[in-house]
Design a protein around this motif. Sequence first.
Motif, short mmCIF file in Angstrom:
data_model
loop_
_atom_site.label_atom_id
_atom_site.label_comp_id
_atom_site.label_asym_id
_atom_site.label_seq_id
_atom_site.Cartn_x
_atom_site.Cartn_y
_atom_site.Cartn_z
N GLY A 179 -3.57 12.89 -6.82
CA GLY A 179 -3.27 13.49 -5.77
C GLY A 179 -3.96 12.80 -4.47
N ARG A 180 -5.40 12.71 -4.77
CA ARG A 180 -6.23 12.12 -3.69
C ARG A 180 -5.80 10.57 -3.33
NH1 ARG A 180 -12.47 12.28 -4.59
NH2 ARG A 180 -12.37 10.59 -2.94
N LEU A 181 -5.39 9.97 -4.35
CA LEU A 181 -5.05 8.46 -4.06
C LEU A 181 -3.81 8.42 -3.30
CD1 LEU A 181 -5.29 5.58 -4.92
CD2 LEU A 181 -4.12 5.95 -7.16
N PHE A 217 0.82 -1.11 0.00
CA PHE A 217 -0.05 -0.07 -0.17
C PHE A 217 0.97 1.30 -0.07
CE2 PHE A 217 -3.43 -2.87 1.52
CZ PHE A 217 -4.51 -2.29 0.78
N THR A 218 2.27 1.29 -0.18
CA THR A 218 2.99 2.37 -0.05
C THR A 218 2.75 3.36 -1.27
OG1 THR A 218 5.35 3.06 -0.24
CG2 THR A 218 4.85 1.20 -1.40
N SER A 219 3.03 4.49 -0.91
CA SER A 219 2.86 5.62 -2.05
C SER A 219 3.97 5.63 -2.86
CB SER A 219 2.36 6.82 -1.43
OG SER A 219 3.31 7.33 -0.33
N GLU A 220 5.14 5.15 -2.51
CA GLU A 220 6.31 5.24 -3.06
C GLU A 220 6.11 4.57 -4.52
OE1 GLU A 220 10.20 4.55 -1.58
OE2 GLU A 220 9.17 4.40 0.43
N TYR A 221 6.57 5.39 -5.74
CA TYR A 221 6.73 4.74 -7.06
C TYR A 221 5.20 4.52 -7.32
CZ TYR A 221 11.36 3.38 -5.45
OH TYR A 221 12.63 3.22 -4.93
#
Length: 820
Positions: free
Chosen positions: A764-766, A681-685
Motif C-alpha cells: 500500500g505504501r509503495l 514509475f507508474t503504479s499500474e500493474y
Amino acid sequence: MQDSELFNIAYNWFNQQGWKPFPFQEQTWKAFLDGKHGLLNAPTGSGKTYALWFPIVLNYIKTHPNYKTKHKKGLKAIWITPLRALSQEIKQSAERITQDLETQMTVGIRTGDTPNKERARQKAAMPDLLITTPESLQLLLSSKGYEKTFKDCSAIVVDEWHELLGTKRGVQMELGLSRLKTICANLRIWGISATIGNLEQARQVLLGPSSGHLKNSTLIKANLNKKITVKSIIPEKMETFPWRGHLGLHLLNEVVPIIRKSKTTLLFTNTRSQCEIWFQKILEKYPEFAGEMAMHHGSINKETRLWVEQAIRNESLKAVVCTSSLDLGVDFAPVETVIQIGGPKGVARFLQRAGRSGHRPGEESVIYFLPTHAIELVEAAAMQKAVLDSAVEDRIPYLNSFDVLIQYLTTLAVSDGFYPKEIYPEIKQTFCYQGIDEEQWQWLLNFLVMGSQSLKSYDEYKKVELEEDGKFKVNSRAVAMRHRFQIGTIVGDATISVRYQKGGYIGTIEEYFISKLSPGDVFTFAGRNLEFIRIKGMSAHVRNSSKRTNKVPSWMGGRLSFSAKMSELLRQELYTAELPFSKQSIEIQSLAPMFAKQREESMVPQPHQFLIETFKTSDGYHHIFYPFEGRAIHEGMSSLLAYRISLLTPITCSLAFNDYGFELLSDKPLDIQEILDNNLFTSEYMLSDLQKSLNSNEMARRKFRDIAVISGMVFTGYPEKGVKMKHLQSSSELLFDVFRDFEDDNLLYQQAYTETFEHQLEEGRLRLALERIAEQEIVWKQCQRPTPFSFPIITDRLREKLSNEKLADRIKRMTKILTR
C-alpha cells in the motif's frame, strides 16, 4: 456501597501516599464502575496501572460488602502484559492496593517463567488477580474445564495494546477475548495504550467492530502534557561525504560528559550488534566505567537482564547500553538521560524511549540524538518537529491470519472440544476475521480433521477428531502435549544457546551467525570476548579469550525501516535546506557544508521534485534514485524498476538501497530518458510486476515457515531438544512446494503471499509513493562523480564485501579523491 463511598476509599489511599489522582484516573474508575468497556490512552509513567487496578478492587468491595471477614476464592480479573519482565512491577502495584485495603485478595503471575510448583498450586486454586501474557492465556484455554476457571472473571485488562496491535500476538488476544466474552457473564474489557495514530481503530480491534461491547465503551485520554526535550549531538567537524557506521563512534567523547553529569543514562541502539560494539568501545576508552556500566538486550540471559534492571532502580549503574529490550514499561525513576544512537526509524519508538527519562508524572524527559552519519541529523530535526506536533504512526491490524485461527481452534479442541456453530459467531465478531465466509470456515474445519487435500493420506496432519455429536476434539495425549509446547505466534530465527564449557549460560545467538564460525574464532558477546570451541546439540561451547576481535554477532531483526510518518517528516525537513539560513533548524544549518557540496555536483530537491543522479566509477555505471521512503519501500521499488527496465533493454543490475534512496549499478549506462518516456514509475500493474520482479516465491517461502509453525503443521521440538532451523526450513519448504504444485487454493499457502506483500513489502505504501512521484517533476542530474547524498548508498554496498577496517581505509581514499 455507593460509588461515592468507593471513591472515598480510593482518595484516602492516594492521600496516604501523598498523591492526588489525575482526572483520567478518576474518569476510568467511574467508567469501569458504570459497567463500561474502554481504551485508556496514557503515556508510560503516568499512573495508568492504578487507573485500572483500583476500580477492579473497588468493584469487588462493592459486590462483597463483608470483604474484610469473608473471602470468596477464584479468578476475578486478568491483566495481560506483552512483556514478562513487567509482571513483577504490575504485581507489586496490585498488592499495594489489595493489602492496604485489607481485601484478602491474592495476586499471582503466570508466564513462561512461572515454576511448575507454582503452576500446580494455581491449578488447584487460582489467584484472585492474575497477571499473564497472551501465550499463557491461550495455555489456560487449552486446559480441561477452563470455563469453570474463568466463569466469575469480571475484568480483563490488556496492557501496552499498541505493542500487540498489528502483530499476530494481537490476533491471538482478539481470539482469547472472543471466547471470554461468551463464558464470563459480567466481563469488562479494557486496553491501555500509549500514543498511536489510529486510536479509534485500536479500540475497535480490542472490543470487536460489530459487538455490543464497542457500543458500550469509552476512549479516555490522559492529557498530560509531558515535556520532551530533544538535543542533537552535533560534531564540531562536519563531513561532506557521510557514510554509515563510523560517525557514531567518532562522537564517543561527546557522550561521556553527558553520562558523567547524569545519575543514570540509557544509551539506546537499534541493533544488538551495535549495542555490543558501543559497550566494548566505551570500556576500552574509559576503563574507569567498569562495574558502573552494563548492557541489556534480548539475547542476554534472563538473570543478567533482571540484575541490570534492578541495578538501575538501585542507582548502582551509571550507564546501560541497550536495545528495544528496555523500550517498554519498565519503571526506572533514577534514569535522568536517554541517548538515542542513530535514527530510531519511527516516531512512536523515539517518544517511547524519550519517556524512559524523567519517568514520573510532571517531569521533563531529555533525549539526546547521536547521528551515526551526517544525513541522520536531518532525522534528528524531523524528530524535534514530530515531538512538537505529537505526530505518531498508525499500527495496521492483521486480517485473516488463518494460521493463528487454526492454532486457536486446536487449543479449544485440546481442552474440552468445541462445536463449530457456537464458535463461528464468536470468531466473526473479531476484527481480524470479520470477513471470513462459510467456505473458508469449512476449509479450516476440514484442515483440522484431515490435514489439507494434498496431505490427507498422512496421519500426522490429522490432529482433531470429529465426534458423533458434531464436537471437534483432540483425544491423543501426544498431539495435545505437542500443541501446548508450541502455543504462540513469535517465530524467531533458530537460536543457539551460548554456554561456557563448564556449563554457565551466557545467552542466545542466531544459528546463522554461529554456523559461520570455525573453532578458535573469537567473537564479542554480552560484553565479553569469547572463543568458539564447538557446537553440541543446540548449544555453542565457548571460553573467555583475551584476543582482540572485530566479530560481533548480527541478528536478522537488525534492519529496521522508516515508518511512513517518519519518511514524510524527513522529506519535509530536507526541503528546508533551500530556505533562508535563519529559517532552518540548527541541524540543517550544521549540514551547510554537505549541502553546498551536493549542489556543486547535483542539487538538493524541492517538494515538487524527484531527483535521479547518474555517474561512472571503476565499479560501473551508478543510477541513483531518491524517494526518501525508507528501506522496505526502496527494496520493492528498486526491484520493480529493474524488472521494468529489463523488459525494455537486456541489462543486469545489482541493487543497493538505504532509507534515503536506491541504486541500480550496471556494466553499461541506462538511458534514463527512455525510462521516463516509458512511464516506468507508474503504479499500474504494480502488483503483478512486483511478483515477477522480486523473488516473491522465495520471500513467500520464508514467510510460510512461520505460518507452518504457528498453524502446527511443523513441530519445533520439545524444550532442550529443539528441531534445527535447517530441518524446520526444509520441512516447511517441502509443504510449500506441495501446495504450490497440487493445491494452490490452500488458505495457508495464499496467506504467505498476502503477508509478503502487505506486511513485508508494504504494498500500500509503495503504491502511494509511486503515485506521489508521478505528480513530481523528475530531475535527472548527470554527475561527474559520487555526491554526498549517494555516498551512504555506495558505501553500504561495499560493506557487504569488506571488513570494517578495510572499509574505513577504502572510504578514506574515496573521500580524499572526492574532496580534491
